[in-house]
Write an enzyme that holds these catalytic residues in place. Structure first.
Site, mmCIF file in Angstrom:
data_model
loop_
_atom_site.group_PDB
_atom_site.id
_atom_site.type_symbol
_atom_site.label_atom_id
_atom_site.label_comp_id
_atom_site.label_asym_id
_atom_site.label_seq_id
_atom_site.Cartn_x
_atom_site.Cartn_y
_atom_site.Cartn_z
ATOM 1 N N GLY A 95 41.130 2.799 84.928
ATOM 2 C CA GLY A 95 41.724 3.263 86.170
ATOM 3 C C GLY A 95 40.910 2.967 87.410
ATOM 4 N N ARG A 96 39.618 2.705 87.248
ATOM 5 C CA ARG A 96 38.800 2.318 88.403
ATOM 6 C C ARG A 96 37.767 1.263 88.009
ATOM 7 N NH1 ARG A 96 34.562 7.214 89.751
ATOM 8 N NH2 ARG A 96 34.302 8.031 87.646
ATOM 9 N N LYS A 116 32.846 -0.344 87.618
ATOM 10 C CA LYS A 116 33.246 1.039 87.892
ATOM 11 C C LYS A 116 33.333 1.172 89.414
ATOM 12 C CE LYS A 116 32.039 5.795 86.581
ATOM 13 N NZ LYS A 116 31.050 6.624 85.850
ATOM 14 N N ASP A 128 41.741 7.149 93.249
ATOM 15 C CA ASP A 128 41.580 6.150 94.302
ATOM 16 C C ASP A 128 40.871 4.891 93.816
ATOM 17 O OD1 ASP A 128 38.913 6.921 94.090
ATOM 18 O OD2 ASP A 128 38.834 7.910 96.045
ATOM 19 N N ARG A 182 28.391 -3.074 85.124
ATOM 20 C CA ARG A 182 27.645 -2.793 83.895
ATOM 21 C C ARG A 182 27.561 -4.043 83.039
ATOM 22 N NH1 ARG A 182 31.705 1.956 82.719
ATOM 23 N NH2 ARG A 182 30.563 3.809 83.417
ATOM 24 N N ARG A 189 37.238 0.061 72.676
ATOM 25 C CA ARG A 189 37.024 1.474 72.398
ATOM 26 C C ARG A 189 37.813 1.916 71.165
ATOM 27 N NH1 ARG A 189 36.368 3.526 78.244
ATOM 28 N NH2 ARG A 189 36.288 1.598 79.437
ATOM 29 N N ASP A 263 38.271 7.597 74.053
ATOM 30 C CA ASP A 263 38.318 6.470 74.982
ATOM 31 C C ASP A 263 36.946 6.156 75.572
ATOM 32 O OD1 ASP A 263 39.116 9.082 76.247
ATOM 33 O OD2 ASP A 263 38.743 7.932 78.065
ATOM 34 N N ASN A 264 35.956 7.005 75.302
ATOM 35 C CA ASN A 264 34.582 6.757 75.749
ATOM 36 C C ASN A 264 33.682 6.279 74.620
ATOM 37 O OD1 ASN A 264 35.263 7.602 78.310
ATOM 38 N ND2 ASN A 264 34.508 9.683 78.029
#
Length: 466
Positions: A95-96, A116, A128, A182, A189, A263-264
């Site tokens: 999402g970001r 990120k 956002d 990163r 995932r 998801d992490n």
């Protein structure tokens, strides 16, 4: 040290393109009003042949996201589902952030550059798509400290301040913005597999297993393991091995990730996606990092349980490709592998010899009791007893004395009053200097001290060699 990454030429290898039609969505990067370079990780830039960039070219690629030569023509926001605090959410995805490039390092490993705070994507929902500068500074500290403590972690590759004012409910606003890049071993995932399982995309599930086995190779299952020749079973064994070691690595580091949703969880076993992380100020199994973790689901002492639960969700997602029995057999290895990794990592950080699981477990139990009784943080405890020093007459001291190697403990580094650490008070102090005075010197001094700790500790045990 954790061995310095070796310089290598730039070797682009965008393998994800073979899956791009169904694993993600091409997206544009945000157009930021400002590009002020705040952090570049030249150690790891050299490892992937990108250290020769001047500042303009660096920010063009890592804030403007001009494609790297021979790499992905457009960023890819990955799709996935996931359990968030054990509640299934099918409305997830990058999402970001996005996957920006893939390349090989000098050891031939496939590495990803992901972002990120790089803007909105189809998966942003009401977000956002931005990142606060404070969040980026926190990620620098987390990844540097974890790397020094021998944890397989993503590396903070670049931070560029972007000149936007952001509003957040959990910190004073408006606050400064940044985009972070990163360097990771991958972005596949457990939730990536869960999405394909939920959508009944068996062919894609099979293709993703093959992609992971090819690009993130690991050990074969034990010779007596059922289904040991089946790709899905092989992959689950590898993920179980990696996450058992990761759980032990976090515990020995005294680290609390905070948000261990599926998801992490990276199937490469790499620690990543740092949000409300903390280092435990004392050895307390109930200590939590996230203010919203009201039940302590992801508390310090429950992290091994959480990673096993996540492995179980991967096993469920792989069920269309394998029978239940061999998948269960893979999961049953988690406990013994975790205990073995705890022993090898705990004794490594103490600087004493490992003597097998049973003996090492007795040492760990005595050490935990001593930490609870003294109230020392894990950083203080391991530092104080490095090489078997300062052994008292309690159960831990007796066990430690039997393993004490005095060589190297007279190094001036181990004679300091205290070890470098990143407890929350230090994080806030470092951020205040940046936020109030634009003073980055304390951050750089802390990173230097952390890297010095890493050089003294050396390489952590390799679970693949266990």
């Amino acid at each position: 040290m954790p061995s310095d990454p070796q310089p290598a030429p730039y070797l682009p290898d965008p393998r994800i393109e073979s899956l791009a039609g169904w694993i993600g969505d091409p997206v544009p990067a945000a157009d930021f009003p400002r590009r002020q370079l705040r952090w570049r990780n030249d150690r790891w830039a050299a490892a992937v042949g990108l250290d020769g960039f001047d500042e303009t070219r660096w920010t063009d690629h890592f804030a403007g996201f001009a494609p790297l030569p021979g790499n992905l023509p457009q960023p890819l926001a990955l799709r996935y589902h996931g359990h968030q605090f054990r509640t299934y959410n099918p409305n997830l995805g990058d999402g970001r952030g996005f996957l920006f490039a893939q390349m090989r390092d000098g050891k031939g490993r496939l590495l990803d550059l992901g972002t990120k705070g790089s803007g909105q994507t189809p998966w942003s929902r009401d977000g956002d798509g931005r990142l606060t500068l404070k969040g980026a500074v926190r990620e620098i500290l987390a990844t540097e400290m974890l790397e020094a403590l021998g944890v397989d972690t993503s590396k903070t590759f670049s931070v560029v301040e972007t000149g936007e004012d952001l509003w957040r409910g959990d910190e004073p606003s408006p606050t400064r913005s940044a985009v972070l890049v990163r360097l990771s071993h991958g972005h596949i995932r457990i939730g990536t597999f869960q999405r394909l399982f939920a959508l009944e995309e068996k062919d894609h599930l099979e293709a993703l297993v093959a992609y992971c086995l090819e690009n993130y190779p690991g050990n074969l299952p034990p010779g007596d393991a059922p289904g040991r020749d089946e790709p899905a079973v092989i992959l689950l064994h590898q993920v179980v091995e990696r996450l058992a070691d990761l759980a032990a690595a976090w515990m020995v580091a005294g680290f609390v990730h905070g948000v261990l949703n599926t998801d992490n969880m990276n199937i490469s076993g790499e620690s990543f996606d740092y949000g409300p992380w903390r280092w435990a100020p004392r050895w307390d199994a109930r200590f939590t990092a996230a203010y919203f973790d009201h039940t302590g689901l992801y508390a310090f002492g429950r992290q091994p349980e959480a990673l096993l639960w996540n492995c179980q969700q991967l096993a469920i997602a792989l069920r269309p490709l394998a029978e239940t029995a061999p998948l269960v057999a893979a999961l049953e290895r988690f406990g013994p592998l975790y205990q073995q990794a705890m022993g090898s990592r705990f004794t490594w950080r103490l600087g004493v010899a490992s003597r097998g699981v049973e003996s090492d477990t007795a040492l760990i139990q005595a050490a935990e009791k001593a930490m609870v009784e003294t109230g020392l943080s894990p950083e203080q405890f391991f530092f104080l007893h490095r090489g078997g020093r300062n052994a008292g007459d309690d159960a831990f001291g007796v066990l430690l004395s039997a393993r004490a190697p005095t060589a190297g403990t007279d190094d001036p580094f181990w004679q300091q009053d205290a070890p470098p650490g990143v407890l929350i008070e230090e994080v806030e102090r470092i951020w205040a200097a940046i936020d109030q005075h634009d003073d980055w010197s304390e951050l750089h001094a802390k990173v230097s001290a952390i890297r010095e700790l890493g050089s003294r500790l050396g390489d952590a045990p390799d679970p693949a060699q266990a």
